[in-house]
Design an enzyme around this catalytic site. Structure first.
Site, PDB file in Angstrom:
ATOM      1  N   LEU A 144     199.103   8.225  14.156  1.00  0.00           N
ATOM      2  CA  LEU A 144     200.524   8.165  13.845  1.00  0.00           C
ATOM      3  C   LEU A 144     201.262   8.547  15.124  1.00  0.00           C
ATOM      4  CD1 LEU A 144     202.045   7.584  11.178  1.00  0.00           C
ATOM      5  CD2 LEU A 144     202.216  10.052  10.829  1.00  0.00           C
ATOM      6  N   ASP A 145     202.325   7.822  15.452  1.00  0.00           N
ATOM      7  CA  ASP A 145     203.096   8.137  16.653  1.00  0.00           C
ATOM      8  C   ASP A 145     203.467   9.613  16.692  1.00  0.00           C
ATOM      9  OD1 ASP A 145     203.060   5.554  17.537  1.00  0.00           O
ATOM     10  OD2 ASP A 145     205.109   5.079  16.948  1.00  0.00           O
ATOM     11  N   ARG A 146     203.525  10.168  17.883  1.00  0.00           N
ATOM     12  CA  ARG A 146     203.853  11.583  18.039  1.00  0.00           C
ATOM     13  C   ARG A 146     205.213  11.916  17.442  1.00  0.00           C
ATOM     14  NH1 ARG A 146     206.472  14.952  21.687  1.00  0.00           N
ATOM     15  NH2 ARG A 146     207.252  13.157  22.852  1.00  0.00           N
TER      16      ARG A 146
END
Length: 319
Positions: A144-146
């Site tokens: 998941l994107d930061r």
């Protein structure tokens, strides 16, 4: 067909929940020593490599330290611990919503990377969970994107990781995201957005290009009030920044996005104000190992929807 080499177990333990770096010397090469290869191929420089060798920090498969004169051996494995960057701790909890003998499902906060990458190494969801749960072999089934918050699936046993990763590869996971963005009464929803997204290495933002679509997103309106709306996003593919690109392309970029529609520059370390208003709300799948039907829901909320004034006006010293 050449068989994949057997990868031996790491002779070094994890450090702060982070695995040691593994290097395999190429099958073909003209280097006289393993040291010469490391100096040639790593960006650390000969002084750093020599210091690490002198301190016994680079080891071979059997755990013996590498010496400066160790002959180059094609296929040789070497391990060492990278020097951890000085990371700003992400001051938000990482909640575990489910755990059994096979998987861990965590509810990730904004700003916390999923796995070690670049300048985010020990301060990542994977490293935190390995330390907190005492599960050194824990691995991520997806990322998941930061800047995105929400549900992430981790696997407990390395031998089962491929089975769970295949769920995402084969699009067998039901995923729903929630986003807060401007409301456009002229935007017809629900709709399916399809486009070809290109993310180039070294370029911060992805972009849409001509060609066969590789990114498909279902977008629906959950509710709206004033100039804001809460959207339901159901990605059918998993391109980098897909949801952010598609929302921006519709003229309703997600609140708090530093890349779309305009790159505003990197957020300074320690600045946790105004997080991206994107949340991985649900994960739903049939467990490939146990056959159990799973459905998980994030307990997080998007602050711009529940308290927009606080989110938008937060000062530089607030978190």
């Amino acid at each position: 067909m050449r068989r994949k080499p057997r990868i031996p177990p790491a002779p070094l333990p994890q450090r702060h929940g982070v695995d040691p770096v593994r290097i395999r010397l190429p099958r073909e090469g003209s280097w006289a020593t393993a040291r010469a290869y490391l100096v040639d191929r790593l960006a650390a420089g000969d002084g750093v490599i020599d210091a690490m060798i002198g301190e016994g920090l680079i080891v071979r498969e059997d755990g013996r330290p590498l010496s400066a004169g160790t002959a180059y051996a094609p296929g040789m494995f070497l391990w060492f611990h990278r020097e951890l960057p000085d990371e700003e701790p992400v001051p938000f909890p990482l909640e575990v919503v489910y755990r059994d003998d096979h998987i861990v499902v965590a509810d990730k906060p904004h700003f916390l990377a999923t796995t070690p990458r670049g300048s985010h190494v020990a301060e990542t969801a994977l490293a935190r969970l390995r330390r907190d749960l005492g599960l050194p072999e824990l691995g991520a089934a997806h990322r998941l994107d930061r800047l995105t918050a929400g549900l992430v699936l981790f696997t407990v046993r390395p031998g089962e990781r491929g089975a769970y990763q295949s769920l995402f590869r084969d699009r067998l996971v039901g995923k729903e995201y929630e986003a807060v963005a401007p409301y456009d009464h002229g935007l017809s929803l629900p709709r399916t957005v399809s486009s070809r997204i290109l993310k180039e290495r070294g370029v911060m933002a992805a972009r849409e290009v001509e060609g066969e679509p590789n990114a498909v997103t279902g977008i629906g309106l959950a509710e709206h009030r004033g100039g804001l709306a809460r959207y339901r996003l159901t990605p059918r593919t998993g391109q980098t920044h897909q949801l952010r690109v598609h929302m921006s392309a519709l003229g309703v970029p997600i609140l708090g996005d530093p890349l779309y529609p305009v790159v505003t520059g990197p957020v300074p370390p320690g600045d946790f104000r105004r997080p991206l208003q994107l949340l991985a709300r649900t994960l739903e799948f049939t467990d490939p190992v146990t056959g159990r039907e799973h459905r998980f829901v994030s307990g997080r909320t998007l602050e711009a929807w529940t308290s927009y004034d606080a989110w938008s006006a937060r000062g530089a010293g607030d978190q």
